[in-house]
Design a protein around this motif. Structure first.
Motif, PDB file in Angstrom:
ATOM      1  N   ASN A  13     -22.238  -7.697  93.532  1.00 25.72           N
ATOM      2  CA  ASN A  13     -22.712  -8.118  94.886  1.00 25.72           C
ATOM      3  C   ASN A  13     -21.513  -8.353  95.867  1.00 25.72           C
ATOM      4  OD1 ASN A  13     -25.373  -8.167  94.079  1.00 25.72           O
ATOM      5  ND2 ASN A  13     -25.261 -10.377  93.457  1.00 25.72           N
ATOM      6  N   ASP A  24     -32.234  -9.060  92.344  1.00 27.02           N
ATOM      7  CA  ASP A  24     -32.714  -9.872  93.490  1.00 27.02           C
ATOM      8  C   ASP A  24     -33.997 -10.181  93.422  1.00 27.02           C
ATOM      9  OD1 ASP A  24     -30.494  -9.366  94.543  1.00 27.02           O
ATOM     10  OD2 ASP A  24     -30.798  -7.590  95.716  1.00 27.02           O
ATOM     11  N   HIS A  25     -35.083  -9.581  92.528  1.00 26.85           N
ATOM     12  CA  HIS A  25     -36.473  -9.847  92.475  1.00 26.85           C
ATOM     13  C   HIS A  25     -36.806 -10.549  91.229  1.00 26.85           C
ATOM     14  CE1 HIS A  25     -36.421  -6.975  95.651  1.00 26.85           C
ATOM     15  NE2 HIS A  25     -37.655  -7.452  96.159  1.00 26.85           N
TER      16      HIS A  25
END
Length: 773
Positions: free
Chosen positions: A604, A220-221
């Motif tokens: 996810n 996500d980062h």
């Protein structure tokens, strides 16, 4: 120190809570030094808190833009609330409008959602402090001071950059990997019959899940933390390689201990159903004692390698150990032992290679002249793989976009209508209980609807809100009596409660509600207005707000929990079909694609399914049978996703090879899995109208089936030892077989028949039938 790093990946929760507390302290100090009245200090401290936590962007520029737009938004909301506060009907009507607009703003992305939170919170604080039009200028000045405090702390005091956050996340991944290896050492030393074996395996499963969570957070980062897309994709692949290799090592070790069904990523209920039978063979126990000692020593050596960073990864002895572990990837270097034990040593070699790839991706290549042939070969494979994938990434990253729903089918519109209706009901109920404190009921309505997508999730969150508030009231009475007339002690405890509430929001909502209620008790202690009746009122208003939220979520444009669950199951099955199909295509010589990116999409979707099924799996649910079925289905999907990730990782490792093009078994198994997944998806889309049964296959991929249930089948141990353990094709077939088993296991819980049902006696039942009964 590793425990602290592993408990909070990237220190995201800690730094966020520290930033909020620091902003509140700075604003309170400025206002107190300027001799503002206590209620005005409350407004400024709340503004500093809101402008600190409401900004969700990770990029500094985006944060600055959100804060710049958020200041006039907050001023407008606070001004409107202050001016119309004396007119109670108008203030109530405007409250419903603000709640609707704040919820509807989510359709405009993160910034829209952030501005909606700021507007609601500033309007709410104007109701909470009960001010009038005569103090508009003073309240606006205080809000600006709170905004300035939040800006100074964010950009000058507690500075958090995406690059530093990503580095801390990678360090957390390493710490959690070390904890996982510690669990592997513990399981290997104790054996399957030790009294503490079951707790050790539970810790192994828990730490495997935590490692997977850290890997998803890194993903996500990546876009914000690494500007070069090629480097970001490389880091993502290496993180996935190391994670899959660690999961595979855990699965192989449990298999060697005679617990082949006790997959470290499988759900607990599936573990009991599949692995609860007595093992027919325990290869690791019957192996030579020196072999067991060698395995434990190699695991400890693996932990030592994983604990080294690029700075301290030096020394001839360490390189010798690393090269010896890498040598296990060569069949000739494996010890003479049963096939399951050899699989464990091979998995150690694969994890060593994964750690080397991760180190190269994070610190750059380090071609040492004294490398052994094993280390040099691993480096060359990593470089070759990266070159092939980098050439194909651009063409394969485009993904089709689904058409966004319109009207009331859009999630933001539906939630806005629901929360507006719930807020109107909460205003009516809250004013009947207390004309002065009805805003507490509205606030509870708002927070219960945040980050929920079904009526079941609203019910669970409302239950947790009430539970946390009740315990917080009891703790608040005790704390108020404890601090007595010591304002500085009360203020210090209040700041600790603020810190605790924001540290626990993302993990335990009930605990966060507890800290918020205890914080309010301490705040009223400082204002010398705390009474037992006020705390009872707090509990009553929270109960009314939660009840109104549950009522609106159930009756107004509801999204039923089972509808949300079926939608997510279809999504997971579709992603699973994509990963397995493209993985087999690449293993068979097809065009390389970024399979690990697709595997992450599967992960996810599976995480969203866990969230969607939480109401069905919650201990308070009265539908015990449905809870068992839900846990069973989720366990099968978790195991299938693990083997799909492993298949994807193997396909990436085999990039450029052409040794499996002619493997008929691989293609036949892949076609059967694809047909079954398509049948399951079609069945769910048709509302359970399933005409064709699932294909269980004429024979297993390896040896002969041993029937444990029609849901999950396992080849006999003796057949496992006659397979081809040293080839990539055999390992890929093994993962594909397990995906096939889990997909077949989903048949009866999802309402489908198996092609064996017509041939089986009517009185014969399996585990899936017992659960569904």
């Amino acid at each position: 120190m590793d425990r602290v790093i592993a408990s909070d990946p990237g220190l995201i929760r800690f730094l966020s809570a520290a930033r909020i507390v620091t902003a509140i302290l700075l604003c309170a100090a400025l206002l107190a030094a300027s001799h503002y009245p206590p209620r005005t200090v409350v407004t400024g401290a709340t503004a500093a808190e809101v402008f600190s936590f409401a900004v969700s962007a990770t990029n500094r520029r985006e944060q600055a833009v959100t804060l710049a737009v958020g200041l006039p938004t907050g001023l407008a909301a606070l001004t409107v609330g202050t001016l119309i506060a004396p007119n109670r009907p108008l203030a109530d009507l405007m409250c419903v409008v603000v709640v609707f607009l704040a919820a509807y703003s989510r359709r405009f992305g993160k910034r829209g959602s952030d501005l909606g939170v700021i507007a609601f919170q500033m309007y709410f604080i104007s109701l909470f402090v009960r001010t009038g039009p005569e103090v508009v200028a003073q309240e606006s000045t205080v809000l600006v001071i709170g905004w300035c405090s939040a800006v100074v702390v964010r950009f000058a005091v507690v500075r958090v950059s995406p690059q530093r956050t990503l580095l801390r996340l990678c360090e957390s991944f390493r710490a959690r990997l070390l904890q996982l290896i510690d669990s592997l050492i513990e399981v290997a030393e104790q054996g399957p019959d030790a009294p503490t074996a079951e707790p050790a395996m539970r810790r192994l499963r828990r730490r495997t899940a935590r490692l997977h969570q850290a890997a998803l957070m890194i993903q996500d980062h990546l876009d914000e933390g690494i500007r070069d897309p090629a480097v970001a994709a490389d880091v993502q692949r290496r993180i996935a390689d190391a994670e899959v290799a660690a999961e595979r090592l855990g699965a192989m070790l449990l298999g060697a201990l005679g617990r082949p069904g006790a997959n470290p990523v499988a759900h607990d209920l599936t573990d009991r159903l599949v692995a609860g039978r007595p093992p027919e063979q325990v290869p690791l126990e019957v192996a030579r004692p020196d072999l067991v000692r060698r395995l434990v020593a190699d695991l400890r050596a693996l932990r030592e390698i994983a604990s080294r960073t690029a700075v301290n990864d030096q020394g001839v002895g360490l390189k010798i150990v690393r090269d010896r572990l890498l040598g296990y990837r060569d069949p000739e270097r494996l010890p003479e032992a049963p096939a399951p034990v050899r699989d464990v040593f091979r998995a150690i070699g694969e994890l060593s290679r994964g750690l080397m790839g991760l180190r190269i991706a994070l610190a750059g290549p380090d071609d040492s002249p004294d490398d052994s042939p094993e280390a040099a070969r691993s480096r060359e494979e990593l470089q070759t793989e990266e070159a092939v994938l980098e050439a194909e990434d651009t063409a394969q990253r485009a993904a089709s976009r689904q058409t966004e729903p319109t009207g009331m089918r859009r999630a933001s519109t539906r939630v806005a209508v629901q929360v507006a209706v719930a807020s109107a009901l909460a205003i009516l109920g809250g004013e009947l209980l207390s004309p002065q404190r009805w805003s507490w009921a509205v606030l509870t309505c708002w927070v219960v609807f945040v980050n929920t997508s079904s009526s079941g999730e609203i019910l669970v969150k409302g239950y947790r809100r009430i539970t946390g508030t009740l315990i917080g009231v009891l703790a608040g009475i005790w704390l108020a009596d404890l601090v007595g007339n010591e304002p500085w002690t009360a203020f210090a405890l209040l700041m600790l409660c603020v810190f605790g509430s924001f540290c626990t929001t993302a993990t335990t909502y009930a605990l966060s509600s507890f800290f918020v209620t205890a914080m309010l008790c301490l705040l009223y202690t400082l204002l010398h207005s705390l009474t037992p009746g006020l705390l009872e009122l707090r509990l009553g208003e929270s109960a009314i707000g939660a009840a109104c939220a549950i009522l609106a979520g159930t009756l107004v444009l509801p999204v039923r929990t089972y509808e949300r669950t079926e939608q997510q199951v279809r999504e997971v099955l579709g992603r699973l079909r994509e990963v397995t199909g493209q993985g087999v295509a690449e293993l068979s010589g097809g065009r390389p694609v970024d399979l690990l990116e697709r595997a992450r999409t599967l992960d996810n979707a599976l995480d969203e399914l866990r969230t969607a099924t939480q109401p069905l799996r919650h201990p308070i649910t009265p539908l015990r049978n449905r809870r068992r079925i839900t846990r069973y289905v989720l366990g099968l999907l978790e195991t299938a996703a693990y083997h799909a990730r492993s298949l994807a990782a193997m396909a990436q490792l085999a990039t450029g090879r052409r040794t499996m093009r002619s493997d008929v078994r691989l293609r036949e198994a892949a076609q059967r899995v694809d047909r079954n997944l398509d049948a399951l998806i079609t069945c769910l889309e048709s509302g359970g109208n399933c005409r064709e049964p699932l294909d269980t296959g004429a024979k297993p991929l390896f040896g002969r089936w041993r029937r444990t249930s029609s849901a999950v089948r396992e080849p006999r141990p003796e057949a496992r030892q006659t397979e081809e353990p040293d080839t990539t094709a055999a390992q890929a077939l093994r993962h594909l077989q397990r995906v096939d088993e889990e997909v077949v296991g989903l048949a009866r819980p999802l309402g489908m028949r198996l092609d064996t049902d017509q041939r089986e006696p009517s009185g014969r039942h399996d585990d899936a039938e017992v659960i569904a009964a």
